[in-house]
Design a protein around this motif. Structure first.
Motif, mmCIF file in Angstrom:
data_model
loop_
_atom_site.group_PDB
_atom_site.id
_atom_site.type_symbol
_atom_site.label_atom_id
_atom_site.label_comp_id
_atom_site.label_asym_id
_atom_site.label_seq_id
_atom_site.Cartn_x
_atom_site.Cartn_y
_atom_site.Cartn_z
ATOM 1 N N LEU A 210 0.813 -1.435 -0.084
ATOM 2 C CA LEU A 210 -0.140 0.297 -0.412
ATOM 3 C C LEU A 210 1.033 1.164 -0.213
ATOM 4 O O LEU A 210 0.096 2.216 -0.936
ATOM 5 C CB LEU A 210 -0.776 0.364 1.178
ATOM 6 C CG LEU A 210 -2.206 -0.656 1.385
ATOM 7 C CD1 LEU A 210 -2.993 -1.503 2.453
ATOM 8 C CD2 LEU A 210 -3.380 -0.151 0.417
ATOM 9 N N LEU A 211 2.101 0.966 0.483
ATOM 10 C CA LEU A 211 2.646 2.522 0.289
ATOM 11 C C LEU A 211 3.926 2.694 -0.936
ATOM 12 O O LEU A 211 5.042 3.814 -0.513
ATOM 13 C CB LEU A 211 3.177 2.448 2.326
ATOM 14 C CG LEU A 211 2.879 2.946 3.057
ATOM 15 C CD1 LEU A 211 3.720 2.724 4.383
ATOM 16 C CD2 LEU A 211 2.550 3.741 3.091
ATOM 17 N N ALA A 292 4.123 8.774 2.770
ATOM 18 C CA ALA A 292 4.221 7.528 2.695
ATOM 19 C C ALA A 292 5.496 7.457 4.161
ATOM 20 O O ALA A 292 4.938 6.113 4.472
ATOM 21 C CB ALA A 292 5.461 7.074 0.987
ATOM 22 N N THR A 295 3.413 8.001 7.340
ATOM 23 C CA THR A 295 2.367 6.485 7.782
ATOM 24 C C THR A 295 3.269 5.473 8.468
ATOM 25 O O THR A 295 2.671 4.990 8.811
ATOM 26 C CB THR A 295 1.372 6.277 6.290
ATOM 27 O OG1 THR A 295 1.088 7.826 5.851
ATOM 28 C CG2 THR A 295 0.894 5.247 6.958
ATOM 29 N N ASN A 328 -1.779 8.451 6.360
ATOM 30 C CA ASN A 328 -2.742 8.618 5.745
ATOM 31 C C ASN A 328 -3.520 7.169 6.224
ATOM 32 O O ASN A 328 -2.672 6.492 6.942
ATOM 33 C CB ASN A 328 -1.893 7.839 4.389
ATOM 34 C CG ASN A 328 -3.664 7.498 3.313
ATOM 35 O OD1 ASN A 328 -4.937 7.405 3.836
ATOM 36 N ND2 ASN A 328 -3.220 8.123 2.163
ATOM 37 N N GLU A 330 -6.094 6.097 5.987
ATOM 38 C CA GLU A 330 -7.113 5.773 6.012
ATOM 39 C C GLU A 330 -6.034 4.571 5.326
ATOM 40 O O GLU A 330 -6.530 2.968 4.834
ATOM 41 C CB GLU A 330 -7.644 6.460 4.214
ATOM 42 C CG GLU A 330 -8.820 7.056 4.417
ATOM 43 C CD GLU A 330 -9.314 8.065 3.672
ATOM 44 O OE1 GLU A 330 -8.569 7.146 2.499
ATOM 45 O OE2 GLU A 330 -10.258 8.248 3.145
ATOM 46 N N THR A 331 -4.746 5.435 4.918
ATOM 47 C CA THR A 331 -4.183 3.561 4.408
ATOM 48 C C THR A 331 -3.187 2.813 6.181
ATOM 49 O O THR A 331 -3.705 1.540 5.826
ATOM 50 C CB THR A 331 -3.220 4.341 3.846
ATOM 51 O OG1 THR A 331 -3.126 4.774 2.710
ATOM 52 C CG2 THR A 331 -1.489 2.658 3.440
ATOM 53 N N GLN A 334 -6.681 0.259 6.247
ATOM 54 C CA GLN A 334 -6.359 -0.530 5.329
ATOM 55 C C GLN A 334 -5.308 -1.240 5.851
ATOM 56 O O GLN A 334 -5.238 -2.615 5.880
ATOM 57 C CB GLN A 334 -5.834 -0.415 4.284
ATOM 58 C CG GLN A 334 -7.241 0.219 3.380
ATOM 59 C CD GLN A 334 -6.235 1.054 2.194
ATOM 60 O OE1 GLN A 334 -5.714 2.005 1.577
ATOM 61 N NE2 GLN A 334 -7.466 0.086 1.034
#
Length: 484
Positions: A210-211, A292, A295, A328, A330-331, A334
């Motif tokens: 995801l990142l 990134a 996070t 982030n 939302e990330t 997830q």
């Protein structure tokens, strides 16, 4: 004693004893427009304060009349250097029935306790305040010095930097490597993040995907000798510092078990994650972390502290607070909610079925496995069983025995236990709360693995591993159950 009122909401103050400390406090409050009354027994000092347009009166604060003098004041700051006079003032105010918020100056730990017993809400020991301030200044100065050292090494690096995580890297190790890579980029230094083993845990795979984090397997990257500099970040969980090359940068939150000859070292066992350390460097270098990087670091801290429920320090919290607006979320959500793979579910089911419990220690055999990373997930899940403080789950794959252990027992260091039990016959590493082992299967059985002898191998392995583990944990094995 607590009045339930915060200082910020109070409007009137009294300062009892206006030496150098009281004078500074009085001026600060007056500059903020506060209504301040100053009481001091020194007539000349009172006159000087009045000349400065401060509301000052002559009053011996050790006399009972001081209680009447401060009637109607919300906050009383008793700041004389004479601790006996301060005690008398606190007693007079409380005996008078005063409910004001009282802050008082002490001289040592004994007088601190005495003043609290007399009814002071807050007790300040100037020696402690100065020591705390000195330590904070020292910490800040040391970080600045370390940052200069790191900058010098990066500035001298003309080629590519190799950043090594620990084997089968977790979020803390990956995030720390990503942060160091970002710092290196500021010095026009390219960096490869290298790892051994697998990224098997589904959360870790989701984290990397995801990142968009680029990692390279060691055996697919150039030899370390071709890199201009080498960094180890959060590497101690591997338990093996023999990487076949010299180390330039070493950053970890666990003390190395052996001496490390590195040009730059920053080891801080007083924090709970290496991501916390790298966040401090991001701040010291005055870098605005990308979404990134922020996070990754925030997730690294959260994962290592079990979302701030395990061994969390103030430094971890302040680092997380700094990263929070850049990340982030939302990330993160997830990453933290991936689906469980069928392989992981199978391993967990086997581990639950085959568990053996002795006291608060649980050992289980997951049988033949395809994803060794699932062992760690099973060990984590089993640690949630009532009464269990230490878990170890092992399985067989690729002619090796793999074992993952977890512990929340503050009395033991599970990494050391695994090393004591298995280091002569395999590779063991870890720290106080988690560890791993890899052992060639033939050492236990003397039998080569084949389809026809799977059950025999499993039985021999299970008996040997369980016995060595329980012995290393100091459990006699006379009474055991499946924890039902």
């Amino acid at each position: 004693m607590s009045t339930g009122v915060t200082i910020s909401s109070m409007s009137t103050y009294a300062i009892l004893g206006c030496g150098s400390v009281g004078h500074i406090v009085a001026e600060e409050l007056a500059d903020e427009g506060k209504d301040v009354l100053i009481l001091d027994k020194d007539e000349s000092r009172v006159e000087t304060l009045r000349d400065q347009d401060l509301n000052a009166r002559r009053q011996d604060i050790s006399e009972p009349a001081v209680a009447n003098a401060v009637d109607g004041r919300d906050v009383i700051l008793i700041l004389a250097s004479d601790v006996e006079a301060n005690k008398a003032a606190v007693s007079a105010i409380r005996d008078h029935g005063g409910e004001q918020f009282v802050v008082v100056r002490a001289s040592d730990p004994v007088s601190e306790d005495e003043l609290r017993d007399l009814g002071a809400d807050v007790v300040i020991n100037p020696s402690t305040v100065i020591a705390d301030s000195a330590l904070r200044t020292l910490e800040s100065g040391e970080l600045e010095y370390k940052a200069r050292q790191l900058a010098d090494i990066l500035g001298e690096t003309e080629g590519t930097l190799a950043i090594l995580t620990h084997d089968n890297p977790d979020p803390d190790s990956i995030a720390s490597a990503v942060a160091l890579q970002a710092i290196a980029r500021e010095y026009d230094v390219d960096a490869d993040i290298l790892y051994d083993g697998d990224i098997g845990h589904q959360e870790n795979r989701a984290f990397v995907n995801l990142l968009g984090i680029e990692l390279r397997q060691r055996d697919e990257a150039p030899p370390l000798s071709q890199y201009s500099a080498i960094a180890l970040v959060d590497h101690m969980k591997s338990g093996d510092l023999d990487i076949g090359a010299g180390v330039d940068i070493f950053i970890d939150h666990f003390e190395p078990g052996t001496d490390v000859d590195a040009r730059f070292m920053d080891v801080r066992p007083n924090v709970s994650s290496t991501s916390t350390i790298l966040t401090k460097y991001i701040q010291e270098f005055d870098l605005s972390p990308s979404e990134a990087v922020a996070t990754a670091l925030l997730y690294g801290i959260r994962a290592e502290t079990l979302d701030f429920k395990r061994d969390t320090t103030p430094a971890d919290l302040t680092a997380a607070a700094y990263l929070y607006p850049f990340a982030n979320h939302e990330t993160l959500e997830q990453v933290e909610s991936p689906s469980m793979s069928p392989e992981t579910l199978d391993v967990l089911a086997e581990a639950i079925q085959n568990r053996e419990v002795q006291g608060s220690h649980l050992v289980s055999n997951a049988g033949f496995i395809r994803d060794r990373e699932a062992l760690g997930q099973a060990a984590n899940h089993l640690l949630n069983l009532e009464g269990i403080t230490t878990t170890a789950v092992f399985g067989i794959a690729d002619d090796n025995i793999y074992l993952a252990a977890r512990s929340k027992d503050i009395r033991i260091n599970i990494g050391n236990i695994l090393q004591d039990a298995f280091e002569e016959i395999g590779t063991a590493g870890g720290h106080s709360t988690q560890g791993s082992v890899e052992i060639p299967l033939g050492i236990f059985t003397g039998i080569e693995a084949s389809e026809g002898n799977r059950d025999t191998l499993l039985a021999l392995t299970e008996e040997a591993v369980r016995r060595k583990l329980f012995d290393a944990m100091g459990v006699d094995g006379s009474e055991s159950s499946n924890g039902s």
